[in-house]
Scaffold this active site. Sequence first.
Site, short mmCIF file in Angstrom:
data_model
loop_
_atom_site.label_atom_id
_atom_site.label_comp_id
_atom_site.label_asym_id
_atom_site.label_seq_id
_atom_site.Cartn_x
_atom_site.Cartn_y
_atom_site.Cartn_z
N ASN A 208 -22.68 34.40 21.91
CA ASN A 208 -22.94 33.00 22.26
C ASN A 208 -23.07 32.88 23.78
O ASN A 208 -22.99 33.87 24.49
CB ASN A 208 -21.86 32.08 21.68
N ASP A 277 -17.52 31.86 14.75
CA ASP A 277 -16.96 31.43 13.47
C ASP A 277 -17.32 32.39 12.34
O ASP A 277 -16.70 32.39 11.29
CB ASP A 277 -17.46 30.02 13.14
N LYS A 287 -27.84 52.71 14.09
CA LYS A 287 -28.78 51.69 14.55
C LYS A 287 -29.78 51.34 13.43
O LYS A 287 -30.39 52.24 12.85
CB LYS A 287 -29.51 52.21 15.79
O1 PMT Z 1 -17.39 30.33 29.36
P1 PMT Z 1 -18.20 29.22 29.99
O2 PMT Z 1 -19.64 29.63 30.19
O3 PMT Z 1 -17.58 28.70 31.24
O4 PMT Z 1 -18.23 28.01 28.94
C1 PMT Z 1 -17.08 27.29 28.68
C2 PMT Z 1 -16.97 26.86 27.21
C3 PMT Z 1 -18.10 25.88 26.89
C4 PMT Z 1 -17.08 28.07 26.29
C5 PMT Z 1 -15.56 26.19 27.05
O5 PMT Z 1 -15.50 25.06 27.89
C6 PMT Z 1 -15.31 25.78 25.61
O6 PMT Z 1 -15.66 24.68 25.16
N1 PMT Z 1 -14.65 26.66 24.81
C7 PMT Z 1 -14.40 26.49 23.39
C8 PMT Z 1 -15.63 26.84 22.60
C9 PMT Z 1 -15.39 26.73 21.10
O7 PMT Z 1 -15.33 27.73 20.46
O8 PMT Z 1 -15.22 25.52 20.65
P2 PMT Z 1 -14.97 25.16 19.06
O9 PMT Z 1 -15.02 23.68 19.03
O10 PMT Z 1 -15.89 25.96 18.22
O11 PMT Z 1 -13.49 25.68 18.80
C10 PMT Z 1 -12.34 24.86 18.97
C11 PMT Z 1 -11.16 25.68 19.46
O12 PMT Z 1 -10.79 26.64 18.46
C12 PMT Z 1 -11.44 26.46 20.73
O13 PMT Z 1 -10.29 26.42 21.53
C13 PMT Z 1 -11.70 27.88 20.23
O14 PMT Z 1 -11.28 28.84 21.20
C14 PMT Z 1 -10.84 27.95 18.97
N2 PMT Z 1 -11.41 28.81 17.92
C15 PMT Z 1 -12.64 28.57 17.42
C16 PMT Z 1 -13.14 29.34 16.38
C17 PMT Z 1 -12.34 30.37 15.87
N3 PMT Z 1 -12.79 31.16 14.89
N4 PMT Z 1 -11.12 30.60 16.39
C18 PMT Z 1 -10.65 29.83 17.38
O15 PMT Z 1 -9.52 30.04 17.85
#
Ligand code: PMT
Length: 393
Positions: A208, A277, A287
Amino acid sequence: MKNKHIIVGVSGGIAAYKAVEVVSRLRKLGAEVKVVMTENATKFVSPMTFGEISGHPVAVKMFEDVHDWNVEHIALATWADAYVVAPVTANVIGKLASGIADDMLTTQLMATKAPIFLCPAMNTNMYENPITQRNMNTLRELGMNILEADSGHLACGVVGKGRLPEPAKIVEWLSFHMMKNDVLADKTVIVTAGGTQEAIDPVRYIGNRSSGKMGYAIAEQVALAGARTILISAPSSLPVPYGVEFVPVDSARDMEEAVNSRYENCDAVIMAAAVADFRVENMADTKIKKMDKLELTLVKNPDILKGLGANKTHQKLIGFAAETQNVIEYGKSKVLNKNLDMLVANDVSKQNAGFNVDTNEVTFIYPGGQIVQLPLMTKSDVAKRIILALAEL
Ligand code: PMT
């Protein structure tokens, strides 16, 4: 460093030439720098060089370099916000540890109340000599900061420990300690950063757009706030912030393992990582060859943060939410669903916010529904606000 008064002490070793760059870098950061040399140091670099680079006369002798009516060694010692000696020789270390003040440098070191930063450089045998080690330990116990020497080729021809670290590292180390506070003293904080990579075959992955900038800025501020900081990072090209323990990982499952194994003994987790996810169900061992159509089956990855929320005992949990619509609404449900103490929601569809930029515009969302909306600011400033919020929690 802006407007800080720094004294750079230089003692007699071949690495004295590197101190010229230390002075230059400090001045570029806005510090006012004065240089004090031992007489032996002047055999390696001329005081005139340091005078030109620092913009101030250089103090060497106790009774000849009087620049104003103040008693010179006391005046300089009280002027300093920080006193760094690079290189510091075994001789000066020994004198300091024994309370000997027989020249301008050692007299000032005895007279100053400013924090002292020592950067030893010498032959390996001298460095490893138990007397030098004992003296350095004494100085550490007395509250002085000592930067470990680097290993490598030494001027005396041997390869070993004793090299003066590069000027950039010395200045980074000094800035780190000067900016440090104790907002999170005695705490252990895990910070995750970057975008996980889910392998398709040995050369390809699903990734991503996360650069790690947000998470690395947080880790830097957590370390500056005095916490033991563990940065668990998916691949990123950013330099690891000073004072941080670094754990590199690739996939979501690697990150989960790295976080979970350290969870019990930490006080807080800040999950800024963009965790995939989904992952490919069956990664190919070799490969994958070109073909007209390739179908991949993706399976669900563990939700690391949700797992932490479910097993929370004493830890504080701060999650992020990367949204492109209904930011507050989705954020509110995530904070409850994952049992968080705070959520940092960012609208990643906005310009200058979210992925791979130096700024961010975020909203703090608390489980009780309280909302704190912040304006667009640098990721470093967002990180500082998160640290204050965590300290309050
Ligand atoms: O790295 P940069 O380029 O500076 O960008 C920053 C950012 C946009 C990545 C950062 O600010 C940000 O938003 N990070 C969280 C991204 C994310 O995965 O968001 P989400 O809404 O999908 O997940 C919610 C939370 O659950 C997040 O804290 C994530 O780390 C966590 N998560 C998500 C999916 C998963 N399978 N396990 C998790 O722990």
